[in-house]
Design an enzyme around this catalytic site. Structure first.
Site, PDB file in Angstrom:
ATOM      1  CG  ASN A 452      -1.567  -1.652   0.819  1.00  0.00           C
ATOM      2  OD1 ASN A 452      -2.450  -1.592  -0.102  1.00  0.00           O
ATOM      3  ND2 ASN A 452      -2.463  -1.917   1.955  1.00  0.00           N
ATOM      4  N   GLY A 503       7.515 -21.096   0.024  1.00  0.00           N
ATOM      5  CA  GLY A 503       8.185 -22.283  -0.114  1.00  0.00           C
ATOM      6  C   GLY A 503       8.395 -22.242  -1.290  1.00  0.00           C
TER       7      GLY A 503
END
Length: 575
Positions: A452, A503
């Protein structure tokens, strides 16, 4: 260029001498740098191509620094195929507009597994509005306001962006106030005046008999705080700020992480990368951990074969387990097969996600299916878990942020043995900078995310604030990531202790791991990183031991400023 036979070709010594004389006369009249005069005097001994090359290099150094001429925002797809914002920076370099770089910033929206269709549809609308508003800001107002500014002036650029965003926030506030007043006026016109309601009848509660005590009720839980509102378009601020930093690095011909580091303190940065590349490959092929005779809460033996696994949207392996310890036992087996030692080669951080475990109807945390624990019991559970698995060096969000009492309890119980980290329980960067309080909830560190309206200057300021409180900073990756690897340079440049990634399974994550490896190689080649250096995780533990010794002897210790390496925390399955 050839000679015309009369010695008038542009490549002849006579013609070069004539051109040099004209240039000298012009600059003597209009002013000429001493270095340029020396260069012109030396061109007689150079070949024509060398002359033009030297002159071009000299004039390029005297040219006006690159300035921003245009900023372009457009919608692209993130790693989940969802829309997000890309920002491209164009600069005027030696009087010619040129595209320098682009960045892709992830949205702030969380990606929920198995969400209801109506929630997914509502979030899709919100996401599209956020991206389209951000594009409008970038292509219109922001591009105009930053036009003509130098990319190297990061602080000035960020100040402009902050001011722009503050005006947008004020506009939104005034719009909501206007809507609220209009709604009130409409209601007052449409609704007739009603007589006041009669007072309630007196209570007929029977008097309590002597000696009888009322049943004690459990203390009601604090309701969840509403999510911090995010203004549509705010991602444009963070994206443009990061793109400007990257542009400055490219124009300065240096890596982004060094550019970021120079903004903060410019000191050498050490980092360590510990990745379990074989984990996801070997989980399915390994036998289950040895079963114990002691039964779990539901009567199934510990070590029982887990249910089929799947890959989460974060690229992490998720496994249905019978007990909390089962994934840890599985990791122990994997490390043994890979000849890795937990606590030496590999350390663990558990993302407890306490805010997702709370069952509000019971006022307790559901740590496993059908197993509920109150706050005090959760503290005991974490203590027991660390006693059995000392390789756990961090607990992320062990409680909801509203349960400040239990944050205090677990910090007192485990703060000297592992890092108690506030992730979802932490306020946003803008709120933390506004209040300046990084101690609520009580923790050892915080996960910060570049989303943001967060500018690069905001990241520099917040990490400096957290460092000053002897806390650790973790730079986290939002759910909807893209293949842009700038996050890694931010982490190394800011000197954060950890970086929290997904991952090793998808392009947007593997790209960042590869960037980490590249930076590690660069630092090692430059002598800034020793490959044989052992890193200590227990800064909190060491300080606590020193404090205890000082308290016992009555001595006072001066706080020391730690220099933390950047290490990797892979975003793992939650409890």
């Amino acid at each position: 260029m050839g000679d015309d036979g009369g010695g008038r070709g542009c490549g002849t010594p006579r013609e070069l001498q004539r051109l040099k004389q004209q240039a000298m006369e012009y600059y003597q009249e209009n002013g000429v740098p001493r270095r340029l005069e020396e260069l012109l005097n030396s061109t007689f001994y150079l070949q024509p191509t060398d002359v033009y090359g030297h002159l071009a290099n000299c004039f390029s150094k005297l040219a006006k620094p690159p300035t921003i001429c245009k900023i372009l925002g457009k919608s692209v797809l993130d790693g989940l195929g969802l829309p997000t914002l890309q920002v491209e920076i164009f600069c005027t370099v030696q009087n010619f507009p040129k595209s320098i770089c682009s960045v892709v910033i992830p949205t702030h929206f969380d990606v929920l597994e198995n969400a209801l269709p109506e929630l997914v549809e509502a979030e899709e609308v919100e996401r599209n509005q956020a991206v389209s508003t951000a594009m409008q800001w970038v292509n219109q107002s922001i591009s105009e306001e930053l036009q003509g500014m130098e990319p190297s002036s990061q602080a000035e650029v960020d100040l402009t962006l902050r001011t722009f965003f503050a005006n947008k926030v004020q506009e939104e506030k005034e719009r909501k106030e206007l809507e609220k007043n209009l709604e009130k006026s409409m209601l007052s016109i449409s609704m007739p005046l009603l007589p006041p309601a009669p007072p309630p009848p007196p209570s007929k509660k029977k008097p309590q008999k002597p000696g009888r005590k009322e049943t004690l009720l459990e203390k009601p839980i604090t309701p969840a705080e509403p999510a911090e509102p995010v203004l549509h378009g705010s991602m444009a601020i963070g994206a443009v700020s990061l793109a400007i930093a990257k542009t400055s690095a490219i124009l300065g011909n240096r890596p982004l992480y060094l550019n970021i580091a120079s903004l903060k303190y410019g000191q050498g940065v050490e980092m360590l990368l510990e990745i379990q590349k074989q984990v996801n490959k070997t989980v399915d092929s390994l036998p289950p951990p040895k079963a114990e005779t002691k039964k779990g809460h539901n009567g199934n033996k510990r070590g029982q074969q887990p249910l089929p696994s799947k890959m989460s949207h974060l690229g992490c392996l998720t496994i249905s387990c019978d007990t909390i310890e089962q994934p840890l036992l599985l990791l122990q087996g994997i490390c043994t097969s890979l000849e890795l030692e937990l606590g030496t080669n590999l350390h663990l951080a558990i993302n407890c996600a306490g805010h997702e475990l709370m069952d509000y109807s019971r006022g307790k945390y559901e740590v496993a299916t059908g197993t509920y624990k109150n706050g005090a019991e959760m503290v005991d559970l974490y203590v027991e878990l660390l006693n059995k698995y000392p390789s756990i060096i961090a607990l992320i969000d062990p409680f909801r942020k509203e349960d400040s009492e239990h944050w205090d309890s677990i910090h007192n119980a485990l703060g000297s043995r592992c890092h108690i980290i506030a992730g979802a329980a932490s306020k946003s960067i803008s709120k933390l900078l506004e209040c300046g309080d990084v101690n609520s909830p009580k923790s050892n560190g915080r996960i910060m995310k570049h989303t943001n309206q967060t500018t690069v200057s905001d990241l520099v300021e917040i990490t400096s604030l957290i460092d000053s409180k002897k806390h650790i900073t973790i730079l986290g990756s939002p759910d909807g990531e893209a293949t842009d690897d700038s996050l890694v340079d931010l982490a190394v440049g800011l000197g954060v202790r950890f970086i929290k990634l997904g991952g090793l399974s998808r392009g947007e994550w593997v790209t960042k791991y590869n960037r980490l490896l590249t930076i590690e190689e660069e630092l090692a080649e430059n002598g800034a990183l020793s490959p044989h250096e052992e890193h200590t995780f227990f800064y909190v533990n060491e300080e606590a031991e020193k404090a205890l010794e000082a308290a016992a002897t009555g001595e006072l210790l001066e706080p020391t400023e730690p220099i933390f390496p950047t290490e990797v925390v892979e975003d793992s399955a939650r409890m």
